[in-house]
Design an enzyme around this catalytic site. Structure first.
Site, PDB file in Angstrom:
ATOM      1  N   ARG A  50       0.925  -1.290   0.070  1.00 55.69           N
ATOM      2  CA  ARG A  50      -0.079  -0.021  -0.002  1.00 55.69           C
ATOM      3  C   ARG A  50       0.744   1.292  -0.170  1.00 55.69           C
ATOM      4  NH1 ARG A  50      -4.982  -0.311   4.243  1.00 55.69           N
ATOM      5  NH2 ARG A  50      -3.086  -0.135   5.749  1.00 55.69           N
ATOM      6  N   ASP A  92      -4.425  -1.317  -2.322  1.00 58.55           N
ATOM      7  CA  ASP A  92      -4.775  -1.498  -1.083  1.00 58.55           C
ATOM      8  C   ASP A  92      -5.608  -2.716  -1.350  1.00 58.55           C
ATOM      9  OD1 ASP A  92      -6.592  -1.697   0.933  1.00 58.55           O
ATOM     10  OD2 ASP A  92      -7.506   0.062   0.540  1.00 58.55           O
ATOM     11  N   GLU A 215      14.265 -23.320  20.933  1.00 55.92           N
ATOM     12  CA  GLU A 215      14.776 -22.465  20.399  1.00 55.92           C
ATOM     13  C   GLU A 215      15.406 -21.331  21.494  1.00 55.92           C
ATOM     14  OE1 GLU A 215      12.232 -20.268  17.148  1.00 55.92           O
ATOM     15  OE2 GLU A 215      10.813 -21.406  18.198  1.00 55.92           O
ATOM     16  N   HIS A 239       5.343 -27.615  12.298  1.00 57.34           N
ATOM     17  CA  HIS A 239       6.697 -28.003  12.040  1.00 57.34           C
ATOM     18  C   HIS A 239       6.777 -29.337  12.827  1.00 57.34           C
ATOM     19  CE1 HIS A 239       6.990 -24.057  10.645  1.00 57.34           C
ATOM     20  NE2 HIS A 239       7.491 -23.526  11.896  1.00 57.34           N
ATOM     21  N   LYS A 339      10.639 -21.663  23.644  1.00 60.69           N
ATOM     22  CA  LYS A 339      11.122 -20.735  23.465  1.00 60.69           C
ATOM     23  C   LYS A 339      12.115 -20.424  24.622  1.00 60.69           C
ATOM     24  CE  LYS A 339       8.498 -19.209  19.918  1.00 60.69           C
ATOM     25  NZ  LYS A 339       8.673 -19.956  18.562  1.00 60.69           N
TER      26      LYS A 339
END
Ligand code: BG6
Length: 489
Positions: A50, A92, A215, A239, A339
């Site tokens: 945009r 847009d 991770e 995953h 995480k």
């Protein structure tokens, strides 16, 4: 110049081209493909967004992205060739009449139109309508969908229906970037190109399987998105379940998309649902608190920027998965992902059964089992843990654990490991669907994930805390200890 693959030229169109995925992953991947001479000379790359930008400004922005995210000094000729392919169209996405601007620059007589939806799913409907209205949908047109495809079965069906109204399933490429990773693909090679594994890959020889995707990074700046998703939806639904399916599936008849997908589907169908009754024995939900990663102090999840102190979203999950079929009867698959863990490490570990009788009691009271360790990332490779005699005379046979270590980096030195997106973009350009997720797979995996979400919704238990920089909550250790097993560290 390297050789050019013989696919048809494309109008590779990226919606949301100024976004993170496009700048961090898609542009660097296209650059690498350009450098390797894998893009058709007549392929165009079209950015849609945009922003009020001219073509030159757009090229300059994408050049900056290459400089920031390619991760090595740029080959300026290759970068220039890539920039020369770039076009920009201001649309847009919610205004269907603006898609005629795209129609002005694509050429469906000469090039295949590929529509890469690198935007949130709520815009998919608008884009599909805009493309239809501008008469841009032909049987050759392809569409690429990024995750998340929904947050449960019902919403994923809604999204898939929206896309299916305009595109047939053979035109849809759903990305799970793990399927583009070299080492994830190597699971297929390892299993089906080596006779030692074809005969030793079931409940007769395997005790259990562990799949870890850890991770080191926390949520860092993605709190808003992540808090609505959580680790189960963000990582397991896609995953980890894809890795599980590749490890557990029956041999496909060949490597074609239908054959691979059908075998993966059978695994997903055989997953035993999680219920409120077995939830506590099978699933551990965690959330990181403050801690240390590589000696640096790290904030807890709820203390991260934009965080809500009352959030009960999980940043860690460990699950015992049972696959109710002949091959895997009584062989649990333990999944864990989180995480802010101790280190970044993804691997599959196959733990074989112990021997029925031990004649080496002087060395080992209990002989440890053999293990096959498939390191997905980093430090990609394969290890086999075995027992060998320690060389020497006069002491009988004394055993020691040793590793047969195949590091890809050493075995294939000189070979650059391509990023997942390079492989996936090339497959899309070639019209190959084997590495993409079929609608049925998405829906079956959501069905199973929903069984966990529903069980969580009925229990009022908050996620268990674990310090950032650790391997998850203690309950994750207990999950395996209950079965007399332990995580591979
Ligand atoms: C994405 C998740 O799909 O995969 C992220 O949304 C996660 O939360 C990422 O960090 C991990 O990918 P990789 O390739 O770094 O293992």
């Amino acid at each position: 110049m390297p050789t050019i693959d013989a696919h048809k030229p494309c109008d590779f169109t990226i919606y949301g081209v100024m976004g993170d995925l496009s700048r961090r992953k898609l542009m660097p991947a296209l650059y690498q493909l350009e450098r390797a001479g894998r893009l058709h000379p007549d392929t165009h790359i079209i950015g849609v967004a945009r922003h009020e930008l001219g073509r030159r400004d757009f090229q300059a922005r994408m050049y900056e992205a290459l400089q920031s995210f390619v991760g090595q000094p740029l080959d300026h000729e290759a970068a220039q060739r890539l920039l020369d392919r770039l076009h920009y169209v201001l649309i847009d996405l919610q205004a269907p009449d603006q898609y005629s601007r795209l129609a002005e620059i694509v050429d469906q007589q000469r090039r295949v139109l590929i529509n890469y939806f690198s935007v949130a799913a709520f815009l998919f409907d608008d884009i599909c309508r805009g493309l239809e209205q501008a008469d841009l949908v032909t049987p050759e047109t392809r569409v690429v969908l990024e995750k998340p495809i929904g947050r449960d079965l019902a919403s994923s069906q809604e999204i898939n229906d929206i896309v299916a109204r305009v595109f047939a399933e053979e035109q849809v490429y759903r990305i799970d970037h793990y399927l583009g990773k070299e080492t994830v693909m190597n699971l297929i090679a390892l299993r089906f190109a080596n006779s030692i594994f074809t005969t030793n890959w079931d409940h007769n020889t395997i005790d259990h399987v562990q799949i870890t995707v850890a991770e080191e990074v926390g949520i860092e700046g993605r709190w808003g998105y992540f808090d609505k998703a959580g680790q189960l939806r963000d990582m397991v639904q896609n995953h980890l379940m894809q890795i599980l399916a590749l490890v557990a599936m029956e041999p496909p008849v060949n490597l074609q998309a239908d054959s691979l997908r059908n075998e993966k589907l059978k695994v997903l169908k055989a997953l035993r649902p999680i219920t409120p009754d077995n939830l506590d024995d099978k699933v551990v939900r965690g959330q990181y608190g403050p801690g240390f990663i590589e000696g640096r102090p790290v904030r807890g999840y709820v203390e991260e920027e934009g965080g809500n102190p009352n959030s009960t979203t999980e940043t860690f999950v460990a699950i015992r998965v049972d696959i109710d079929n002949w091959r895997w009867a009584d062989v649990p698959f333990y999944l864990r992902t989180g995480k802010a863990m101790a280190t970044k490490r993804s691997e599959v570990v196959i733990i074989f059964k112990r021997l029925p009788h031990n004649i080496f009691v002087d060395s080992y009271r209990n002989l440890p089992p053999n293990k096959l360790i498939i390191r997905l990332q980093p430090d990609e490779g394969v290890d086999v843990e075995m027992l060998n005699k320690i060389p020497g005379i006069g002491e009988g046979i004394r055993l020691q654990r040793t590793m047969l270590d195949l590091s890809f980096c050493e075995a294939f030195s000189g070979e650059r490991i391509a990023d997942a997106y390079e492989r996936l973009i090339l497959e899309i350009m070639h019209g190959e669907q084997a590495l993409f997720i079929h609608r049925d797979e998405v829906e079956l995996s959501w069905t199973w994930i929903d069984s966990i979400q529903n069980a969580w919704a009925r229990s009022n238990e908050a996620p268990k805390k674990y310090p950032a920089g650790s391997w998850g909550p203690v309950a994750s250790v207990a999950l395996l200890a209950r079965d007399g097993r332990e995580w591979e560290e």
